[in-house]
Design an enzyme around this catalytic site. Structure first.
Site, PDB file in Angstrom:
ATOM      1  N   ARG B  50       4.559  44.154  69.625  1.00 23.54           N
ATOM      2  CA  ARG B  50       3.275  44.306  70.359  1.00 23.54           C
ATOM      3  C   ARG B  50       2.485  45.704  70.241  1.00 23.54           C
ATOM      4  O   ARG B  50       3.412  46.527  70.212  1.00 23.54           O
ATOM      5  CB  ARG B  50       3.173  43.973  71.777  1.00 23.54           C
ATOM      6  CG  ARG B  50       3.794  42.526  72.016  1.00 23.54           C
ATOM      7  CD  ARG B  50       3.539  42.268  73.582  1.00 23.54           C
ATOM      8  NE  ARG B  50       4.009  40.833  73.671  1.00 23.54           N
ATOM      9  CZ  ARG B  50       4.093  40.317  74.936  1.00 23.54           C
ATOM     10  NH1 ARG B  50       3.009  40.867  75.862  1.00 23.54           N
ATOM     11  NH2 ARG B  50       4.400  39.136  75.170  1.00 23.54           N
ATOM     12  N   ASP B  52      -0.701  48.020  72.099  1.00 27.39           N
ATOM     13  CA  ASP B  52      -1.765  47.945  73.016  1.00 27.39           C
ATOM     14  C   ASP B  52      -3.083  48.063  72.457  1.00 27.39           C
ATOM     15  O   ASP B  52      -3.498  48.593  71.311  1.00 27.39           O
ATOM     16  CB  ASP B  52      -1.570  48.940  74.094  1.00 27.39           C
ATOM     17  CG  ASP B  52      -0.553  48.696  75.098  1.00 27.39           C
ATOM     18  OD1 ASP B  52      -0.337  47.526  75.270  1.00 27.39           O
ATOM     19  OD2 ASP B  52      -0.027  49.589  75.818  1.00 27.39           O
ATOM     20  N   TYR B 110       7.146  56.346  65.764  1.00 23.17           N
ATOM     21  CA  TYR B 110       5.991  56.398  66.640  1.00 23.17           C
ATOM     22  C   TYR B 110       5.495  57.788  66.307  1.00 23.17           C
ATOM     23  O   TYR B 110       6.035  58.756  66.112  1.00 23.17           O
ATOM     24  CB  TYR B 110       5.723  56.123  68.020  1.00 23.17           C
ATOM     25  CG  TYR B 110       5.727  54.588  68.134  1.00 23.17           C
ATOM     26  CD1 TYR B 110       4.534  53.532  68.222  1.00 23.17           C
ATOM     27  CD2 TYR B 110       7.056  53.875  68.531  1.00 23.17           C
ATOM     28  CE1 TYR B 110       4.543  52.543  68.400  1.00 23.17           C
ATOM     29  CE2 TYR B 110       7.155  52.469  68.828  1.00 23.17           C
ATOM     30  CZ  TYR B 110       5.490  51.958  68.799  1.00 23.17           C
ATOM     31  OH  TYR B 110       5.800  50.474  69.074  1.00 23.17           O
ATOM     32  N   ARG B 197       3.676  56.823  75.090  1.00 23.83           N
ATOM     33  CA  ARG B 197       2.654  57.387  75.911  1.00 23.83           C
ATOM     34  C   ARG B 197       2.981  58.082  77.081  1.00 23.83           C
ATOM     35  O   ARG B 197       2.373  59.343  77.430  1.00 23.83           O
ATOM     36  CB  ARG B 197       1.799  56.134  76.158  1.00 23.83           C
ATOM     37  CG  ARG B 197       0.968  55.713  74.890  1.00 23.83           C
ATOM     38  CD  ARG B 197       0.184  54.602  75.111  1.00 23.83           C
ATOM     39  NE  ARG B 197      -0.784  54.530  76.066  1.00 23.83           N
ATOM     40  CZ  ARG B 197      -1.480  53.528  76.718  1.00 23.83           C
ATOM     41  NH1 ARG B 197      -1.404  52.314  76.227  1.00 23.83           N
ATOM     42  NH2 ARG B 197      -2.286  53.790  77.526  1.00 23.83           N
TER      43      ARG B 197
END
Lengths: 244, 244
Positions: B50, B52, B110, B197
């Protein structure tokens, strides 16, 4: 009354260009509304030039007269707090009473960005012109040299423009390849309507062999818009700097 | 039936993340609609993870089963012709029948982009997190080292997540300054919800001295979310690569 000069950058994607107009949101109108919020004055801003819908600016210059007591150095923060995030003011200073952002400009520098990857880029769609065909960058560099100097550029002006004096002095015109990106930079004492986008389109045609490098001088000489290349898309164009 | 793997990039600005949901446009749904247009099949796509709302992808991987006769190498062109411009498919190949984009993933990489200029950037507003305070990048680099290795990362997981096994193996975590930009890259065998994050937010706190570098090990040990930094904004996050 003080005369203040602003320097700003804006992402032109969501604007119908700089200049105020009916029924469409422009950068000028958005800035004037922000100025009203912080100064309570009805201010008309003088821009250094028009920009088309979708065209961006990294170093747009404008000026306005105000009685506001906000110090010039605080003005960027005050304005940015009320402006949308796609317009950012990063410099403000007091200038002579008769400074005029357009009339005082001695020249400008533009950048034109081309994305030349095998597939388009999801991130560059609004910030570069996608060109999928193989480009001979050396050819584009050769072609670029022929634009430098004082020439009558009416072959590189949008059809229908009514400007009479079509002679401009191109100080420099460079073509550079960086990965999948091709960056054209052009500085001149002035630009005809769509001149940078038509020169970019002509350099693209030179890059794919659709226009011979030797033909550029002929095109300039004829002054015939139809001989030049396409008008490259607005989203690749950036106003980089204004010279005073 | 063939099992096809796609690689794609997307600008997440206008999407409520990857996964299909009611009343909101997602990347999965947009891709499935595009697949229906070109294959006439009702296809359910299996995503690698997934993402966001507002999060971007440079190397998103997904797979789907199809009877379509379109050759894999033509699939990117076919899909891009019907997809919106903010989603671009750049690779497609046939994979073993049991390949599963999520279950087969051995790890992911990431990137987190921070824009640290004096003023925000009109162009980076959707593509980097704006942080106006001075950062001690050396401090951030020191702090980053302490995350590398196998640790229980539950202090760096969004409150309310129900995952039981919160141990992950961080292969690498780097912090690099490039002009006004700070780029964090992290690769691991897996990530807890919001882990990148929150680690980015913790590194930012280390960079302004709000969290001492020595404290990082203690935060990992306590497993207390409240000890870690903020959850940095979604627009700075990019899924770069999936390892199989």
């Amino acid at each position: 009354m003080k005369n203040l000069m602003l320097k700003m950058e804006y992402d032109g994607t969501n604007y119908h260009g700089w200049q105020r107009q009916e029924n469409a949101i422009t950068v000028q109108e958005t800035l004037e509304k922000a100025l009203k919020k912080i100064t309570k004055e009805e201010i008309t801003v003088i821009g250094c030039s028009r920009t088309d819908a979708g065209v961006h600016a990294l170093g747009y210059v404008c000026n306005f007269h105000t009685s506001s007591k906000i110090p010039a150095e605080k003005m960027p923060y005050a304005l940015n707090s009320v402006l949308p995030e796609d317009i950012v003011v990063y410099d403000c200073r007091e200038v002579p009473r008769d400074f005029h952002a357009r009339f005082w400009a001695k020249g400008k520098k533009y950048r034109y960005r081309i994305y030349n990857g095998k597939y388009p880029s999801a991130f560059e769609r609004n910030y570069a012109y996608y060109w999928p065909y193989t480009l001979d960058v050396e050819c584009m560099k050769e072609a670029a040299k022929l634009f430098i100097g004082e020439h009558d550029f009416r072959a590189f002006m949008a059809t229908g423009s009514r400007v009479k004096d079509t002679v401009r002095n191109v100080f420099d015109l460079s073509v550079e390849k960086k990965g999948d990106e091709i960056i054209i930079e052009i500085s001149a004492n002035g630009f005809l309507y769509n001149m940078v986008r038509i020169i970019a389109g002509t350099l693209l045609y030179a890059g794919v062999g659709k226009i011979d490098v030797e033909r550029i001088e002929y095109i300039i000489k004829t002054g015939d818009r139809k001989e030049a290349g396409i008008t490259a898309a607005p989203q690749g164009l950036y106003l980089v700097e204004v010279y005073y």
